[in-house]
Design a protein around this motif. Sequence first.
Motif, mmCIF file in Angstrom:
data_model
loop_
_atom_site.group_PDB
_atom_site.id
_atom_site.type_symbol
_atom_site.label_atom_id
_atom_site.label_comp_id
_atom_site.label_asym_id
_atom_site.label_seq_id
_atom_site.Cartn_x
_atom_site.Cartn_y
_atom_site.Cartn_z
ATOM 1 N N LEU A 196 0.832 -1.419 -0.835
ATOM 2 C CA LEU A 196 -0.136 -0.019 -0.156
ATOM 3 C C LEU A 196 0.959 1.090 0.103
ATOM 4 C CD1 LEU A 196 -2.254 1.754 0.108
ATOM 5 C CD2 LEU A 196 -2.511 0.768 3.004
ATOM 6 N N LYS A 197 1.756 1.277 0.633
ATOM 7 C CA LYS A 197 2.726 2.315 0.896
ATOM 8 C C LYS A 197 3.723 2.496 -1.054
ATOM 9 C CE LYS A 197 3.851 2.377 5.603
ATOM 10 N NZ LYS A 197 5.531 2.007 6.666
ATOM 11 N N ALA A 198 3.396 1.694 -1.224
ATOM 12 C CA ALA A 198 4.673 1.145 -2.379
ATOM 13 C C ALA A 198 3.770 2.067 -3.654
ATOM 14 C CB ALA A 198 5.214 0.212 -3.112
ATOM 15 N N HIS A 199 2.516 1.840 -3.530
ATOM 16 C CA HIS A 199 1.515 2.382 -4.520
ATOM 17 C C HIS A 199 0.884 3.579 -4.101
ATOM 18 C CE1 HIS A 199 -0.052 -1.267 -6.954
ATOM 19 N NE2 HIS A 199 -0.094 -1.375 -6.152
ATOM 20 N N ILE A 200 1.175 4.152 -2.936
ATOM 21 C CA ILE A 200 0.612 5.775 -2.719
ATOM 22 C C ILE A 200 2.048 6.591 -2.998
ATOM 23 C CG2 ILE A 200 0.477 7.600 -0.825
ATOM 24 C CD1 ILE A 200 -1.208 5.450 0.920
ATOM 25 N N GLU A 201 3.619 6.214 -2.759
ATOM 26 C CA GLU A 201 4.549 6.783 -3.235
ATOM 27 C C GLU A 201 4.414 6.626 -5.211
ATOM 28 O OE1 GLU A 201 9.424 6.495 -2.706
ATOM 29 O OE2 GLU A 201 8.145 5.303 -1.372
ATOM 30 N N ALA A 202 4.095 6.031 -5.029
ATOM 31 C CA ALA A 202 4.278 5.632 -7.184
ATOM 32 C C ALA A 202 3.293 6.805 -7.381
ATOM 33 C CB ALA A 202 3.026 3.927 -7.745
ATOM 34 N N SER A 203 1.782 7.211 -6.612
ATOM 35 C CA SER A 203 1.524 7.643 -7.385
ATOM 36 C C SER A 203 1.867 8.797 -6.789
ATOM 37 C CB SER A 203 -0.345 7.874 -6.492
ATOM 38 O OG SER A 203 -0.726 8.912 -6.266
ATOM 39 N N TYR A 204 2.028 9.543 -6.040
ATOM 40 C CA TYR A 204 2.836 10.541 -5.535
ATOM 41 C C TYR A 204 4.154 11.279 -6.504
ATOM 42 C CZ TYR A 204 6.760 13.740 -2.877
ATOM 43 O OH TYR A 204 7.241 14.541 -2.604
ATOM 44 N N GLU A 205 4.255 9.475 -7.029
ATOM 45 C CA GLU A 205 5.838 10.130 -8.627
ATOM 46 C C GLU A 205 5.098 10.758 -9.516
ATOM 47 O OE1 GLU A 205 9.249 10.689 -7.755
ATOM 48 O OE2 GLU A 205 9.468 9.848 -5.983
ATOM 49 N N MET A 206 4.046 10.079 -9.449
ATOM 50 C CA MET A 206 3.908 9.812 -11.430
ATOM 51 C C MET A 206 2.466 11.586 -10.935
ATOM 52 S SD MET A 206 1.001 6.686 -12.298
ATOM 53 C CE MET A 206 0.532 6.108 -10.638
ATOM 54 N N ILE A 207 2.495 12.287 -9.862
ATOM 55 C CA ILE A 207 1.891 13.198 -9.578
ATOM 56 C C ILE A 207 3.102 14.444 -10.068
ATOM 57 C CG2 ILE A 207 0.357 14.992 -8.325
ATOM 58 C CD1 ILE A 207 -0.576 12.339 -9.435
ATOM 59 N N LYS A 208 4.348 14.243 -9.095
ATOM 60 C CA LYS A 208 5.604 15.115 -8.640
ATOM 61 C C LYS A 208 5.869 15.077 -10.552
ATOM 62 C CE LYS A 208 9.328 13.551 -7.439
ATOM 63 N NZ LYS A 208 10.206 13.027 -7.007
ATOM 64 N N ALA A 209 5.675 14.088 -11.410
ATOM 65 C CA ALA A 209 6.203 13.661 -12.315
ATOM 66 C C ALA A 209 5.496 14.966 -13.518
ATOM 67 C CB ALA A 209 6.624 12.606 -13.099
ATOM 68 N N LYS A 210 4.096 15.015 -13.187
ATOM 69 C CA LYS A 210 3.067 16.153 -14.122
ATOM 70 C C LYS A 210 4.022 17.340 -13.493
ATOM 71 C CE LYS A 210 1.558 12.417 -16.968
ATOM 72 N NZ LYS A 210 1.287 12.552 -17.972
ATOM 73 N N LEU A 211 4.327 17.870 -12.478
ATOM 74 C CA LEU A 211 4.717 19.427 -12.503
ATOM 75 C C LEU A 211 5.224 19.632 -13.259
ATOM 76 C CD1 LEU A 211 5.116 18.684 -9.004
ATOM 77 C CD2 LEU A 211 2.591 19.065 -9.373
ATOM 78 N N THR A 212 4.875 21.028 -13.122
ATOM 79 C CA THR A 212 5.613 22.331 -14.459
ATOM 80 C C THR A 212 7.086 21.882 -13.685
ATOM 81 O OG1 THR A 212 5.075 24.475 -13.628
ATOM 82 C CG2 THR A 212 3.738 23.394 -15.082
ATOM 83 N N LYS A 213 7.987 22.067 -15.150
ATOM 84 C CA LYS A 213 9.273 21.618 -14.828
ATOM 85 C C LYS A 213 9.635 23.261 -13.451
ATOM 86 C CE LYS A 213 13.897 22.700 -16.916
ATOM 87 N NZ LYS A 213 14.098 21.302 -17.982
ATOM 88 N N LYS A 214 8.600 24.677 -13.569
ATOM 89 C CA LYS A 214 9.399 25.317 -12.978
ATOM 90 C C LYS A 214 8.578 25.256 -11.897
ATOM 91 C CE LYS A 214 7.603 30.785 -12.470
ATOM 92 N NZ LYS A 214 7.024 31.231 -12.690
ATOM 93 N N LEU A 215 7.797 24.659 -11.596
ATOM 94 C CA LEU A 215 6.809 24.149 -10.224
ATOM 95 C C LEU A 215 8.388 23.261 -9.494
ATOM 96 C CD1 LEU A 215 5.454 24.449 -7.967
ATOM 97 C CD2 LEU A 215 3.344 22.667 -9.292
ATOM 98 N N ARG A 216 8.544 22.500 -10.277
ATOM 99 C CA ARG A 216 9.225 21.245 -9.229
ATOM 100 C C ARG A 216 10.642 21.936 -8.811
ATOM 101 N NH1 ARG A 216 8.012 18.314 -14.418
ATOM 102 N NH2 ARG A 216 10.268 18.345 -15.412
ATOM 103 N N SER A 217 11.654 22.908 -10.147
ATOM 104 C CA SER A 217 12.397 23.131 -9.123
ATOM 105 C C SER A 217 11.765 24.722 -8.044
ATOM 106 C CB SER A 217 13.357 23.726 -11.016
ATOM 107 O OG SER A 217 13.957 25.142 -10.432
ATOM 108 N N GLU A 218 11.232 24.779 -7.980
ATOM 109 C CA GLU A 218 11.109 25.473 -6.724
ATOM 110 C C GLU A 218 10.651 24.704 -5.728
ATOM 111 O OE1 GLU A 218 7.618 28.013 -7.956
ATOM 112 O OE2 GLU A 218 8.037 29.227 -9.259
#
Length: 119
Positions: free
Chosen positions: A93-115
């Motif tokens: 369950l934790k691995a799936h939550i983290e994978a969800s987090y990573e998928m969402i993080k990857a879709k953030l704008t480059k500017k926001l990821r940098s910030e």
Amino acid sequence: MLSRDAINAYCKSLPHSTHVVQWGNSDVWKVGGKLFAVCGWSNGESAVTFKVTDLGFEVLSEMPGIRPAPYLASRGMKWVQVYDDPGLPDAELKAHIEASYEMIKAKLTKKLRSELGFD
């Protein structure tokens, strides 16, 4: 399944995650302002909702205690909800939550990821 407190503690531990309470007292977890997990109630029991891959959606949706997430999946999004036993082992369950987090993080704008210090 992990308790609601344990799920919330895990989501809080992910870098730059933010928490709001909305949608009928659900704990809503976001990164960069985008949803990655929801911990709420299903028939009086804790339930956790998170994003999955297309394959994950197909496989997990067929498992006992897991279903396409109400509201989100009905809009064509690949989200599932663990709502009953047997659900998933805690580590999975934790691995799936983290994978969800990573998928969402990857879709953030480059500017926001940098910030946020991700890039």
